[in-house]
Design an enzyme around this catalytic site. Sequence first.
Site: not given
Length: 257
Positions: A65, A131, A111, A108
């Site tokens: 992200a 993260e 993911e 992300g």
Amino acid sequence: MDFETLIVEMRGAVALVKINRPQAMNALNSTVMKELITALAAFQHDDAVRAVVLTGSDKAFAAGADVKEMQGVAFADAYRGDFLAGWGEVAGFRKPIIAAVAGFALGGGCELAMMCDFIIAASTARFGQPEITLGIIPGMGGTQRLVRAIGKAKAMDLCLTGRMMDAAEAENAGLVARVVAPERMLEEALTAAQKIAGFSAPSVGMAKEAINRAFEQPLSEGLRFERRLFHALFATEDQKEGMAAFIEKRSAVFKDR
Ligand code: HXC
């Protein structure tokens, strides 16, 4: 389709979607999310699209992200706006979607790759959930899908230490379906997608749905669900055609009916 952060090309019946933010290692900002959701919604209703390959660049599938976008987010806004929940629409996409991963697939990005049906990786691919190094945890399924893909021990290792896994380790762990040389990765993914695109769409859709169910319910219910879908396919012309073609030693011509 014209997008700011995606490049979309049709390769026969396969839509090739390339995440294109080279200045940010393909970090997934809200524009990428919105554009990917828009593209997938269009593919869902377009009979010309029978499968999708999602890829990034040689350097990065996606490095997570967008940290610069996330930095200032406050809890109340994240909660009220259900921050990042939109990504669930990628996991809910009903046509087959393959992630073709080269370089970094972090946070992300890892993911997102796991939301696809399977991952074909270049030998350069590196997967991780870093993260923890940012004072957060995975928020797009990393603590859930990763455990189901590679088990608790490795999922804990990756999420708690933030370390990266190379392509060979990811394949051994079961995260990745195939590892190929970087120059062959896209061709391998497109060939697989084209192969899937040639099968009967109802059977492809039901296979995907049944496998995804395995993650959501106990074995006995999953087996019952699978059997009902299996029975349902005997109502299709394509089942008759597929089996007749086998017996007559010819290629099947499916009609998606
Ligand atoms: C925003 C990013 C970014 C990211 C890289 N960039 N990753 N920008 N968000 N996730 C930017 C850098 O800031 C830099 O911009 C440019 O891309 C090139 O990156 P470099 O770091 O200079 O490249 P390199 O040294 O090769 O290192 C590559 C890297 C590193 C190992 C991938 O960039 C990295 O560690 N990125 C962050 C990975 C990460 O923590 N991901 C998880 C994010 S959290 P400038 O402008 O400086 O040139 C997450 C949460 C998801 O994903 C769940 C929901 C909450």
